[in-house]
Design a protein around this motif. Structure first.
Motif, mmCIF file in Angstrom:
data_model
loop_
_atom_site.group_PDB
_atom_site.id
_atom_site.type_symbol
_atom_site.label_atom_id
_atom_site.label_comp_id
_atom_site.label_asym_id
_atom_site.label_seq_id
_atom_site.Cartn_x
_atom_site.Cartn_y
_atom_site.Cartn_z
ATOM 1 N N PHE A 149 0.833 -1.207 0.000
ATOM 2 C CA PHE A 149 0.000 0.000 0.000
ATOM 3 C C PHE A 149 0.857 1.241 0.000
ATOM 4 O O PHE A 149 2.071 1.200 0.246
ATOM 5 C CB PHE A 149 -0.917 -0.013 1.235
ATOM 6 C CG PHE A 149 -0.251 -0.558 2.470
ATOM 7 C CD1 PHE A 149 0.618 0.207 3.229
ATOM 8 C CD2 PHE A 149 -0.485 -1.881 2.871
ATOM 9 C CE1 PHE A 149 1.236 -0.313 4.358
ATOM 10 C CE2 PHE A 149 0.150 -2.418 3.991
ATOM 11 C CZ PHE A 149 1.008 -1.623 4.743
ATOM 12 N N HIS A 150 0.187 2.341 -0.293
ATOM 13 C CA HIS A 150 0.811 3.667 -0.274
ATOM 14 C C HIS A 150 -0.103 4.606 0.520
ATOM 15 O O HIS A 150 -1.314 4.574 0.286
ATOM 16 C CB HIS A 150 0.992 4.183 -1.708
ATOM 17 C CG HIS A 150 1.499 5.581 -1.763
ATOM 18 N ND1 HIS A 150 2.830 5.900 -1.566
ATOM 19 C CD2 HIS A 150 0.839 6.756 -1.943
ATOM 20 C CE1 HIS A 150 2.970 7.205 -1.649
ATOM 21 N NE2 HIS A 150 1.778 7.753 -1.880
ATOM 22 N N TYR A 200 -7.124 -4.043 -6.489
ATOM 23 C CA TYR A 200 -6.335 -2.805 -6.483
ATOM 24 C C TYR A 200 -7.300 -1.660 -6.188
ATOM 25 O O TYR A 200 -8.349 -1.544 -6.820
ATOM 26 C CB TYR A 200 -5.633 -2.585 -7.828
ATOM 27 C CG TYR A 200 -5.110 -1.175 -7.909
ATOM 28 C CD1 TYR A 200 -3.991 -0.806 -7.165
ATOM 29 C CD2 TYR A 200 -5.760 -0.197 -8.659
ATOM 30 C CE1 TYR A 200 -3.536 0.511 -7.179
ATOM 31 C CE2 TYR A 200 -5.317 1.108 -8.681
ATOM 32 C CZ TYR A 200 -4.197 1.449 -7.935
ATOM 33 O OH TYR A 200 -3.759 2.750 -7.929
ATOM 34 N N ASP A 202 -7.783 2.550 -5.480
ATOM 35 C CA ASP A 202 -7.407 3.958 -5.307
ATOM 36 C C ASP A 202 -8.692 4.773 -5.285
ATOM 37 O O ASP A 202 -9.796 4.201 -5.363
ATOM 38 C CB ASP A 202 -6.407 4.432 -6.382
ATOM 39 C CG ASP A 202 -6.970 4.372 -7.794
ATOM 40 O OD1 ASP A 202 -8.219 4.481 -7.949
ATOM 41 O OD2 ASP A 202 -6.185 4.224 -8.750
ATOM 42 N N VAL A 209 -12.626 1.500 -1.827
ATOM 43 C CA VAL A 209 -11.947 2.234 -0.747
ATOM 44 C C VAL A 209 -12.658 1.924 0.563
ATOM 45 O O VAL A 209 -12.036 1.555 1.570
ATOM 46 C CB VAL A 209 -11.947 3.756 -1.014
ATOM 47 C CG1 VAL A 209 -11.492 4.520 0.232
ATOM 48 C CG2 VAL A 209 -11.048 4.092 -2.199
ATOM 49 N N THR A 249 -4.367 4.881 3.988
ATOM 50 C CA THR A 249 -4.252 4.497 2.577
ATOM 51 C C THR A 249 -5.591 4.677 1.846
ATOM 52 O O THR A 249 -5.647 4.604 0.622
ATOM 53 C CB THR A 249 -3.778 3.030 2.415
ATOM 54 O OG1 THR A 249 -4.807 2.132 2.861
ATOM 55 C CG2 THR A 249 -2.500 2.770 3.195
ATOM 56 N N ASP A 253 -5.062 10.274 -1.869
ATOM 57 C CA ASP A 253 -3.762 9.993 -2.517
ATOM 58 C C ASP A 253 -3.224 8.603 -2.144
ATOM 59 O O ASP A 253 -2.075 8.279 -2.455
ATOM 60 C CB ASP A 253 -2.735 11.060 -2.140
ATOM 61 C CG ASP A 253 -2.469 11.089 -0.625
ATOM 62 O OD1 ASP A 253 -3.253 10.461 0.133
ATOM 63 O OD2 ASP A 253 -1.484 11.722 -0.208
ATOM 64 N N THR A 255 -3.175 4.266 -2.038
ATOM 65 C CA THR A 255 -3.506 3.095 -2.870
ATOM 66 C C THR A 255 -3.295 1.824 -2.037
ATOM 67 O O THR A 255 -2.565 1.832 -1.043
ATOM 68 C CB THR A 255 -2.627 3.000 -4.141
ATOM 69 O OG1 THR A 255 -1.264 2.815 -3.765
ATOM 70 C CG2 THR A 255 -2.762 4.236 -5.005
ATOM 71 N N CYS A 257 -3.187 -2.696 -2.449
ATOM 72 C CA CYS A 257 -3.232 -3.916 -3.262
ATOM 73 C C CYS A 257 -3.310 -5.147 -2.369
ATOM 74 O O CYS A 257 -2.626 -5.201 -1.340
ATOM 75 C CB CYS A 257 -1.950 -4.062 -4.079
ATOM 76 S SG CYS A 257 -2.093 -3.464 -5.722
#
Ligand SMILES: C[S@@+](CC[C@H](N)C(=O)[O-])C[C@H]1O[C@@H](n2cnc3c(N)ncnc32)[C@H](O)[C@@H]1O
Length: 267
Positions: A149-150, A200, A202, A209, A249, A253, A255, A257
């Motif tokens: 993740f980001h 995935y 975003d 989400v 996450t 902004d 993401t 997975c």
């Protein structure tokens, strides 16, 4: 043989299983349907979160959905009844002592169960016994090692690792998604095909989400917090930071997975 069930049977967990199932319905079940007239064993049906999809997609098939937990079965019956489905019978049974004759079922389906068992190979052998020659067995499992993740976060990774460690201590394997192929082959199943199903997420996918990052993955990890803290695997402050970073996450902004693994083979 059944390991301690790490997620527990609370109403929060029942809701999480339902959120998980509705979020992942297409991804996991788009290619599962059984012919009219077939008899299908759903092993470890829990609160019936997947049962509704299975039974709806195969209206001409008959399902026997079993679980070891009577409380979960009550909820499963209510859920399937509320959906107006009449092709499912629920029974309280243990996968390791199924009271069905050999080769009783045309197909077997097992989802998010092997990860909780101390001996998943033995479970597959028991399921294989009640499956007819030529019948299919479908196994779906996640693998927490596939989560990335980001923004990246060491506390978030630590929280996830606590769940993996807790599940291992309970006799299960939260990284089992990478194992259905060898497990099924070892159980004598042939023509095994595994398809990775990546989620995935975003901000362009708002349903995921909420449905996946918040209500499925973070809720699942957070459910292990009290026990991880009680066992002094992590302190409460670090746990809170890890969960906040997982939730982070889900910001515009961020993401996320995660990969599920669906294996289908033939006896
Ligand atoms: C994570 S839940 C998954 C439920 C459902 N398949 C789903 O995907 O929503 C795992 C379920 O396996 C059941 N289970 C664990 N060991 C079992 C056993 N030996 N026999 C039958 N059910 C078992 C638990 O009671 C629990 O309901």
């Amino acid at each position: 043989m059944t390991a301690e069930y790490v997620h527990g049977y609370s109403s929060t967990e029942a809701g999480r299983l339902a959120d998980q199932a509705s979020t992942l319905t297409d991804l996991l079940h788009c290619d599962t349907s059984y012919p009219a007239g077939s008899l299908v064993l759903e092993a470890g049906c829990g609160v019936g979160a997947q049962t509704v999809t299975l039974a709806r997609k195969s209206p001409g098939a008959t399902f026997i959905s079993v679980d070891i937990s009577p409380d979960s079965l009550v909820q499963a019956k209510a859920r399937v009844g509320a959906a107006g489905l009449t092709n499912v019978t629920f029974r309280q049974e243990d996968i390791f002592s199924l009271p069905f004759p050999p080769a009783h079922f045309d197909h077997v389906f097992v989802c998010f169960v092997l990860e909780h068992l101390a001996d998943p190979g033995k479970a597959l052998a028991h399921l294989g016994r009640v499956l007819k020659p030529g019948g299919s067995i479908t196994v779906i499992e996640g693998d927490h090692g596939s989560a990335y993740f980001h923004p990246e976060s060491a506390p978030a990774r630590r929280a996830v690792q606590c769940l993996v460690d807790l599940q291992r201590q309970a006799g299960g394997d939260a990284l089992i998604g990478r194992r259905p192929y060898p497990l099924l082959v070892e159980a004598g199943v042939r023509d095994v095909r595994v398809s990775p199903r990546m989620v995935y997420v975003d901000a362009s996918r708002p349903a995921l989400v909420d449905g996946f990052i918040r209500k499925t993955f973070t809720a699942m990890v957070d459910g292990a917090g009290a026990e991880a803290i009680r066992r002094k695997m992590i302190d409460a402050e670090s746990w809170g930071k890890g969960i906040r970073d997982l939730e982070r996450t889900a910001e515009p902004d961020g993401t996320f997975c995660y990969t599920f693994f669906k294996a289908v083979g033939v006896k």
